[in-house]
Design an enzyme around this catalytic site. Structure first.
Site, short mmCIF file in Angstrom:
data_model
loop_
_atom_site.label_atom_id
_atom_site.label_comp_id
_atom_site.label_asym_id
_atom_site.label_seq_id
_atom_site.Cartn_x
_atom_site.Cartn_y
_atom_site.Cartn_z
N SER A 112 -8.96 1.63 2.93
CA SER A 112 -8.50 2.47 1.99
C SER A 112 -7.18 1.58 1.45
O SER A 112 -6.69 1.99 0.38
CB SER A 112 -7.87 3.56 2.64
OG SER A 112 -7.03 3.06 3.88
N SER A 118 -9.54 -0.80 7.20
CA SER A 118 -9.11 -0.31 5.83
C SER A 118 -8.30 -1.52 5.49
O SER A 118 -7.96 -1.78 4.34
CB SER A 118 -8.24 0.83 5.80
OG SER A 118 -9.09 1.94 5.86
N LYS A 177 0.75 -1.01 0.00
CA LYS A 177 0.00 0.06 -0.01
C LYS A 177 0.82 1.22 0.04
O LYS A 177 1.74 1.42 0.71
CB LYS A 177 -0.91 -0.14 1.33
CG LYS A 177 -1.87 1.04 1.21
CD LYS A 177 -2.68 0.77 2.56
CE LYS A 177 -3.86 1.86 2.53
NZ LYS A 177 -4.69 1.72 3.98
#
Length: 471
Positions: A159, A183, A82
């Site tokens: 996210s 997330s 990420k």
């Protein structure tokens, strides 16, 4: 979807096939890159790809195998990271125009990346997120919009969006996400993969762009709980650079996976009283079937009611607002237009809670933590729905009301508590979208959480299903 030694789809199978000479690291990487070539433009998984670097690393692993050198745990395994985790191989943007590139340059590689690469993992690139891990996609900004592999008109979940979508499309075998309101678990649920939020402090956050200092968690995402166990064994452990990092000993998580649950008591709360009718028609039956699979695996099942659900939902919002506002205060004033619409609205609203609100929220948080610890003297694990709905359409996401995406989800409850939680797929909704169950445990008892998730996956095949568009 069946697993073959020559085309493994999980980390554990790929590691075994590499050691048995049934596949080469170069083949694993080329398959991952080919999937990215095919699907990335459609699903918005990557911000940056490290194709040439990944190929060179795979060649080194294959030379290592040819020379008879023992392999490290993740040698040759393609992993997506990420883009709020600093990595010197490429830019770290937090999917924002605001983040100063000098910050990532000063960090180099964050602790998690250093551990992954020391274990032999091949990082294939930086995956999409929401801006600073907050809000919803803003098509007006120059970044990919993460889409769901089960329906490209729907959201991959925030996210750790690209991490979830990339796993479901085969662009890597494992991924790293972060979790402040859910997330890791939300994209895992929406994309039909497995995601683990470890205990707060179990995996270091040093070199990770913060959202909320006392709510942020870093953790693994993969096809299976067994893969998450292997990844956690590499990621977990104290790091001096993270003031929240725990010194609790690290377990052998893979060794804890017995395939059964005899002697384990699981408390079940369907949370239906909190959803206000926001449930997919298939969700109750899917969740009941998942609980029955845990029973077949040997677990004793008892009903429970988790404490302080409404209060902790409010605590989560207040603490997140205050801590995120503190981090962004200066740049929000000077770079307002550079933030995406949903992020600046969320951060502007975050200025509303007072210091008194923050202190009171922390007091309630500690009371709730004590109540949850007391509940865990009666049960070993707690099973709840991750959410009651499948992934929403991208057209339904609101820039002016970014927190509306949490409707029907139950992930944020666990972040103020800090307990480990794994999300696993339990079948499809009435609209053909993945649904998910969460299994939560005592602080630092990821071993039991992963044991239960793995045993569940021994009795079901939902984690092996692939979106129709990929078949």
């Amino acid at each position: 979807m069946t697993e073959s030694a020559s085309k493994p789809t999980t980390i554990t199978a790929a590691a075994a096939a590499l050691r048995a000479g049934q596949v080469r690291a170069a083949e694993l990487v080329e398959r991952a890159l080919a999937a990215a070539d095919t699907y990335d433009e459609k699903f918005g998984v990557y911000l940056t790809r490290f194709d040439q670097r990944a190929r060179e690393q795979a060649e080194r692993v294959d030379r290592k195998i040819a020379a008879g050198v023992p392999l490290t745990p993740l040698d040759g395994i393609p992993i997506g990271v990420k883009d709020i985790l600093a990595h010197s191989a490429g830019p770290t943007t937090a999917q924002s125009l605001v983040l100063d590139p000098a910050w990532a340059a000063s960090v180099g590689d964050c602790a998690v990346v250093r551990r992954l690469e020391a274990a032999g993992a091949i990082v294939t690139g930086k995956t999409t997120t929401m801006e600073f891990a907050l809000g919803v996609p803003d098509p007006a900004k120059p970044f990919p919009v993460p889409r769901n592999p089960w329906d490209a008109a729907r959201w991959a979940g925030g996210s750790s969006s690209g991490s979830g979508s990339g796993l479901a499309t085969g662009m890597f075998l494992g991924a790293i996400g972060t979790d402040t309101v859910g997330s890791i678990r939300i994209p895992a649920a929406y994309c039909g993969v497995t995601g683990l939020k470890p205990t707060f402090g179990r995996v270091p956050k040093s070199g990770v762009v913060p959202l909320a200092y006392t709510l942020d968690h870093v953790g693994p995402m993969a096809t299976t709980a067994a893969d998450c166990a292997l990844l956690l064994s590499v990621l977990a452990g104290h790091d001096d650079e993270d003031p929240y990092s725990s010194t609790e000993p690290v377990a052998d998580y893979s060794a804890a996976l017995t395939g059964e649950l005899r002697g384990v008591t699981i408390g079940v709360d369907d949370l239906a009283r909190f959803i206000g009718g926001l449930a997919d028609p298939e969700q109750p039956a899917r969740f009941d079937a998942a609980i029955e699979a845990l029973r077949r695996a040997g677990a004793a099942i008892v009903p429970v009611e988790i404490p302080f659900y409404t209060e902790l939902s409010a605590v989560e919002v207040v603490v997140l607002a205050c801590e995120a506002s503190a981090y962004h205060h200066a740049t929000l004033r000077s770079r307002w237009d550079d933030y995406s619409r949903s992020t600046r609205i969320a951060l502007a609203a975050a200025a509303t809670p007072t210091g008194m609100d923050y202190v009171q929220a922390q007091r309630v948080r500690h009371v709730a933590q004590r109540e949850m610890a007391a509940l865990f003297t009666e049960v070993d694990l707690i099973a709840t729905p991750t959410g009651h709905l499948g992934a929403p359409p991208l057209s339904a996401l609101s820039q002016s009301q970014p927190l509306a995406v949490l409707a029907g989800l139950h992930t944020g409850y666990w972040n103020p508590l800090g307990n480990p939680v794994v999300a696993v797929p339990i079948g499809l909704s009435a609209e053909g979208l993945p649904l998910s169950m969460s299994l939560s445990g005592r602080h630092f008892d990821e071993a039991t959480v992963l044991r239960a998730a793995d045993a569940y996956q021994h009795h079901t095949d939902h984690h092996r299903r692939t979106p129709a568009a990929l078949r």
